[in-house]
Scaffold this motif. Structure first.
Motif, PDB file in Angstrom:
ATOM      1  N   THR A   1      35.439   1.951  -2.356  1.00  0.00           N
ATOM      2  CA  THR A   1      35.206   2.510  -3.315  1.00  0.00           C
ATOM      3  C   THR A   1      33.968   3.393  -2.494  1.00  0.00           C
ATOM      4  OG1 THR A   1      33.504   0.372  -3.660  1.00  0.00           O
ATOM      5  CG2 THR A   1      35.243   1.800  -5.282  1.00  0.00           C
TER       6      THR A   1
ATOM      7  N   PRO B   1      38.266   5.461  -5.442  1.00  0.00           N
ATOM      8  CA  PRO B   1      38.631   4.622  -5.141  1.00  0.00           C
ATOM      9  C   PRO B   1      39.699   5.058  -4.879  1.00  0.00           C
ATOM     10  CG  PRO B   1      37.631   4.148  -7.616  1.00  0.00           C
ATOM     11  CD  PRO B   1      37.758   5.476  -6.894  1.00  0.00           C
ATOM     12  N   MET B   2      39.894   3.518  -3.650  1.00  0.00           N
ATOM     13  CA  MET B   2      41.358   4.128  -2.879  1.00  0.00           C
ATOM     14  C   MET B   2      42.088   2.287  -2.537  1.00  0.00           C
ATOM     15  SD  MET B   2      41.291   7.185   0.027  1.00  0.00           S
ATOM     16  CE  MET B   2      39.557   8.810  -0.942  1.00  0.00           C
ATOM     17  N   SER B   3      43.245   2.158  -2.144  1.00  0.00           N
ATOM     18  CA  SER B   3      44.101   0.878  -1.672  1.00  0.00           C
ATOM     19  C   SER B   3      43.738   1.593   0.077  1.00  0.00           C
ATOM     20  CB  SER B   3      45.043   0.795  -1.724  1.00  0.00           C
ATOM     21  OG  SER B   3      45.744   1.771  -1.913  1.00  0.00           O
TER      22      SER B   3
ATOM     23  N   GLY C   1      45.994  -5.357  -4.074  1.00  0.00           N
ATOM     24  CA  GLY C   1      45.146  -4.631  -4.792  1.00  0.00           C
ATOM     25  C   GLY C   1      43.417  -4.396  -4.297  1.00  0.00           C
TER      26      GLY C   1
ATOM     27  N   MET D   1      40.445  -2.190  -3.235  1.00  0.00           N
ATOM     28  CA  MET D   1      39.905  -1.347  -3.380  1.00  0.00           C
ATOM     29  C   MET D   1      39.134  -1.011  -2.339  1.00  0.00           C
ATOM     30  SD  MET D   1      42.516  -0.271  -4.714  1.00  0.00           S
ATOM     31  CE  MET D   1      42.225   1.449  -5.767  1.00  0.00           C
TER      32      MET D   1
ATOM     33  N   ASN E   1      39.338  12.562   0.402  1.00  0.00           N
ATOM     34  CA  ASN E   1      38.606  12.193  -0.537  1.00  0.00           C
ATOM     35  C   ASN E   1      38.985  13.399  -1.519  1.00  0.00           C
ATOM     36  OD1 ASN E   1      37.174   9.716  -2.368  1.00  0.00           O
ATOM     37  ND2 ASN E   1      35.187  11.549  -1.749  1.00  0.00           N
TER      38      ASN E   1
ATOM     39  N   GLY F   1      32.773  -3.749  -1.217  1.00  0.00           N
ATOM     40  CA  GLY F   1      33.813  -2.437  -1.521  1.00  0.00           C
ATOM     41  C   GLY F   1      34.348  -1.067   0.093  1.00  0.00           C
TER      42      GLY F   1
ATOM     43  N   GLU G   1      46.470   3.234   0.888  1.00  0.00           N
ATOM     44  CA  GLU G   1      46.329   4.682   1.031  1.00  0.00           C
ATOM     45  C   GLU G   1      45.474   5.072   1.612  1.00  0.00           C
ATOM     46  OE1 GLU G   1      44.580   7.582  -2.462  1.00  0.00           O
ATOM     47  OE2 GLU G   1      44.191   5.346  -3.014  1.00  0.00           O
TER      48      GLU G   1
END
Length: 498
Positions: free
Chosen positions: A36, A9-11, A32, A34, A106, A48, A14
């Motif tokens: 996925t 999971p990454m913002s 917030g 994210m 990743n 996501g 990021e």
């Protein structure tokens, strides 16, 4: 095996930093949200997801950016801002390069965790996908394993596979292909392997590389791209591959068939034989001299080497020899169009199909033909054997001669009918099929028929006629993807009875 394509999971902030991109809607990144998962096919996008818009030859992914938000995408990687898209956009110079950078990030996130994680890279002129399938099946019994679907082995497919790695992933099996020197080096910069496997240096893509030495140079890049001290796994029966031990940064493991020049300490196959369905059996011997009996669940004598490569890696990672033998026997289906056997029941005729139509080069053509000739060779049935062969691409200035040689090899080997399939729309493909027929005609035996089909419809009709005339017909489909034979296999598949 991991069938859930979920990345770490990454913002969005990021992600933007990892790919050196510019967030068009910055406030969303701080809310917030994210990501996925990541996809380059808009039809696969879900809640996501990051959608990677890639401009291809026929389709430009940017045309679908406006729709992916409706499917749940949280962001789109784009090389230009798409107006009124309704989804956060991360603008980069090159979306393919950004996809690779995201995959590298990743894996770095996964490697930073305390739990063990191993990347196995596989390359070679032939056998990569089958070896990947066998290895992934073995390793999945030891831990969650990510492996590509089919032969996702280029600068797009490999990063997409690496973006399925998450906190629970134990193994990543990465297939690495190349048409030019430098391509595998780029892939290893994105996905550096802990274990590098080199299968064979053949003549596939000879037209692109120019020489076997250049092919060897390209394949050796996977060894140079290992993590510091990584393990190299080499085919002891291929001189070009064996020479790569000189550049290995750490431990070298060997696999192969015992010969005078091969190392004593290697994973080997002894007492190799095939049954009448061309399924190999052999004694698997490890480097310490322990033995286990293996009967492969897939057909093709050439797959013994692929099985040895997979066994070498699994054994190095702690799998006992008896479990490896059992695991290899359990694999009965691999990626589509690779020595897949079925019975096709058409209204006018029934025949056995050996579908090996995914791709082809002179080495794999001969291996497929050998399998066709071995089919029920010793049980008295004497099937009627039809080789339906398509053109082989990227073979360079000798391509016509190589096609003639394959045609002659098929006839001399004992096929009853050779059907070389060309193209009505591609003069070059049709000329290569003609060369194959000429080679077959020059070697023709009294009982063998040789036909030149200009498309798969003609080939289909010829097979139907021959199968109607001859009970117990078995058909091999083999050719490069452009030959269209996989489309013929797909046409027949709804008629398969087993």
């Amino acid at each position: 095996m991991n069938s859930n394509p979920t990345m770490m999971p990454m913002s969005l902030a990021e992600i933007a930093q990892a790919v050196h991109g510019r967030l068009v809607t910055g406030e969303t990144a701080s809310n917030g949200v994210m990501a996925t998962s990541a996809f380059s096919d808009s039809r696969q996008v879900r809640e996501g997801s990051v959608f990677v818009a890639i401009a291809g030859e026929r389709v430009d992914g940017h045309d679908f950016v406006a729709k992916v938000g409706e499917r749940g995408a949280v962001a789109a990687l784009v090389d230009h801002e798409v107006a009124d898209a309704g989804v956060v956009q991360i603008v980069v110079e090159d979306t393919v390069r950004a996809l690779g950078e995201l995959a590298r990030h990743n894996l770095e996130r996964r490697r930073a965790m305390d739990s063990p994680f191993t990347v196995i890279g596989i390359t070679g002129s032939v056998g990569k996908t089958t070896t990947k399938d066998l290895m992934a099946s073995l390793l999945s019994s030891m831990g969650e394993t990510v492996a590509p679907v089919g032969s996702f082995n280029n600068e797009i497919g490999l990063p997409l596979t690496a973006l399925r790695v998450n906190e629970g992933t134990r193994f990543l099996v990465a297939e690495m292909g190349a048409n030019h020197v430098g391509e595998i080096a780029n892939l290893t910069s994105l996905v550096p392997p802990d274990i590098a496997v080199v299968l064979k240096v053949g003549v596939a893509h000879l037209g692109e590389f120019g020489s076997a030495e250049r092919i060897a140079q390209a394949k050796s890049e996977i060894v140079k791209g290992l993590v510091p001290g990584g393990v190299t796994v080499l085919n002891a029966n291929d001189g070009h591959v064996a020479a790569m031990s000189g550049i290995a940064p750490g431990e070298v493991l060997w696999f192969g068939l015992p010969e005078r020049q091969t190392p004593d300490h290697m994973v080997a196959a002894e007492n190799v034989s095939c049954d009448d369905l061309d399924r190999p059996s052999f004694d698997l011997r490890d480097a310490e001299g322990e033995h286990a009996a293996v009967k492969l669940g897939i057909c093709g004598l050439h797959n013994v080497m692929n099985a040895l490569a997979a066994a070498t890696v699994a054994h190095r990672l702690g799998m006992p020899l008896d479990r490896i033998a059992a695991g290899l026997a359990d694999v009965r289906r691999i990626s589509p169009h690779r020595m897949a056997v079925s019975t096709i029941a058409k209204p006018e005729a029934e025949f056995t199909l050996i579908d090996d139509s995914f791709n082809a080069n002179p080495d794999s053509m001969k291996a497929g033909l050998d399998g066709l000739i071995r089919w029920h060779a010793n049980d008295g049935r004497q099937p009627f054997r039809i080789a339906v062969l398509g053109a082989m691409l990227e073979l360079g200035p000798d391509e016509r001669m190589l096609h003639e040689q394959v045609g002659a090899y098929a006839v001399q080997g004992g096929v009853d009918a050779l059907i070389a399939v060309g193209s009505r729309d591609d003069v070059a493909l049709d000329a290569l099929a003609e060369a194959m027929t000429q080679g077959g005609e020059q070697a023709a035996r009294a009982r063998c028929t040789v036909d030149w089909a200009h498309d798969i419809d003609q080939a289909d009709a010829l097979v139907s006629r021959l199968a109607t005339e001859h009970a117990g017909t078995v058909v091999l489909l083999k050719g490069s993807h452009a030959s269209g034979l996989s489309a013929l296999a797909d046409r027949w598949q709804p008629l398969a009875t087993e």
